[in-house]
Design an enzyme around this catalytic site. Sequence first.
Site, PDB file in Angstrom:
ATOM      1  N   GLY A 168      -1.325  -0.809   7.074  1.00  0.00           N
ATOM      2  CA  GLY A 168      -2.404  -1.140   7.758  1.00  0.00           C
ATOM      3  C   GLY A 168      -3.565  -0.124   7.666  1.00  0.00           C
ATOM      4  CB  SER A 169      -6.196   0.593   9.773  1.00  0.00           C
ATOM      5  OG  SER A 169      -5.717   0.617  11.107  1.00  0.00           O
ATOM      6  N   GLY A 188      -4.867   3.196  12.908  1.00  0.00           N
ATOM      7  CA  GLY A 188      -3.552   2.694  13.429  1.00  0.00           C
ATOM      8  C   GLY A 188      -2.287   3.351  12.829  1.00  0.00           C
ATOM      9  N   GLY A 189      -2.105   3.373  11.522  1.00  0.00           N
ATOM     10  CA  GLY A 189      -1.101   4.124  10.977  1.00  0.00           C
ATOM     11  C   GLY A 189      -0.786   5.476  11.363  1.00  0.00           C
ATOM     12  CD  GLU A 221       0.039  -0.245   0.963  1.00  0.00           C
ATOM     13  OE1 GLU A 221      -1.088  -0.908   0.908  1.00  0.00           O
ATOM     14  OE2 GLU A 221       1.204  -0.520   0.564  1.00  0.00           O
ATOM     15  CB  CYS A 269      -3.652  -2.185  -0.249  1.00  0.00           C
ATOM     16  SG  CYS A 269      -2.202  -3.039  -1.510  1.00  0.00           S
TER      17      CYS A 269
END
Length: 489
Positions: free
Chosen positions: A202-203, A206-207, A226, A263
């Site tokens: 994800g972002s 957020g990650g 990731e 990605c």
Amino acid sequence: MTIATLELTALTAAATKAAKAAAAASDVERAAWLNAVADALDANVTEVVAIADSETRLGAARLTGEVARTTGQLRLFAGVITEGSYLEAVIDHADPSATPPKPDLRRLLKPIGPVAVFSASNFPFAFSVAGGDTASALAVGCSVIVKAHSGHLRLSERTAEIVTEALTAAGAPAGIFALVSGRDAGTALVQDPAIKAVGFTGSIPGGRALFDLAVSRPEPIPFYGELGSLNPVVITAEALKARAGELAAGLAGSFTLGAGQFCTKPGLAFIPAGTDFPALLAEAAKDKAPAPMLTERISDAYPDGLRAVAALRTAAGQPAVDVVSGSVDQDATLNGAAPVIFTSTAANVLESPDQLLEECFGPTTLLIECSGADELSEALALVPGSLTATVHAQPGEDVTALVEQLSGLAGRVLFDGWPTGVAVNWAQQHGGPYPATTSLFTSVGATAVRRFQRPVAYQDAPETVLHPALREANPLGIPRRVDGVLVLP
């Protein structure tokens, strides 16, 4: 406790119990579980693709192919564990005559326990409920609790039903797989003491927030995230002389593929200064139609990101980028995301790397013009860690130093190709230095299983307590290292 907390506690308790049973199961048994899930998804492909298309608008053709990739991943990991080398079994026999004397030592990798997996928005099958993180964790004997992505919640719930039914029918222990949804549930999952590792796609914001939670727990756990990737491309002057039109067409197809939501999208391309490549790329991209994006939030963020790039200024107050093609004033939610091509210079990158070297999620790329090899090297040194880096050069060109530099900033280096496409096999590496990933290990390919294992050594142990992989007769018939020598079955 709230009801949600009680429910999560019940799920993690069941996952803990199931993980013990899964760890005790044989590789052949766990492989059968994975194959059963793959067969069930294939049998329901028409239904799940229709649900996925209604939620993601990625199209039936793309989604059907992604289901095939997902079931292929499950079957790959079934093969990985039955082949056996994933255990990394090592035997060093006792040597009383050594100084000091050496005991009998035998080591292998064991599953770490219940794992939390966060689904990705841009791959609703391959990086989601039954995706590679789930498959690799189940393969080695971990239980899995998936946090569904809000962008395809109905699909997540239906996929979870299919996975659960298939695992139950195949004889997997109850509680080995579960699904939760909602931001609060995801946060609580990372903090739950029963969870021993997290897989996330994800972002960066957020990650990183979840990563910080994972490592600040009373018992810190590994967080395999990731997060973000610019995936730089370097095109040499000789390559442009030989095939500029072909390269423009290839780059246009790659950065617009899937509305630029891969990605591995090439978000940067380093080119020699003073060429007509920007115009060629604009021509190649002009017929790429606007495309719907995955969620309303992503659609809203894309034009905001474009305008932020266009507004960048140098220290002297001049525009730091030029818009070569497309418009930054667009409504991606109403009309779909349209391609935009920017240009800048390596000098601008050296002046403002934090502003220019920031990912913009969507069908856009930035061409960076370089005056020579030294300037290229200086600018590349500032590129954040990426999943991929690509070289386009002509046969006979010496790109050794360039490749060495690119391999230091990316997990996969491509030659004369484009990064939007990730083969799933034994050799694949889908990781890279931060922020591409938060760890050394990949989320795609056979070595993905290594993230959810830990080494245990047994000293002078009676054979009756040893895992079959460590017994003298090698009853599993797997590759092992014995007294320093790799022994094949």
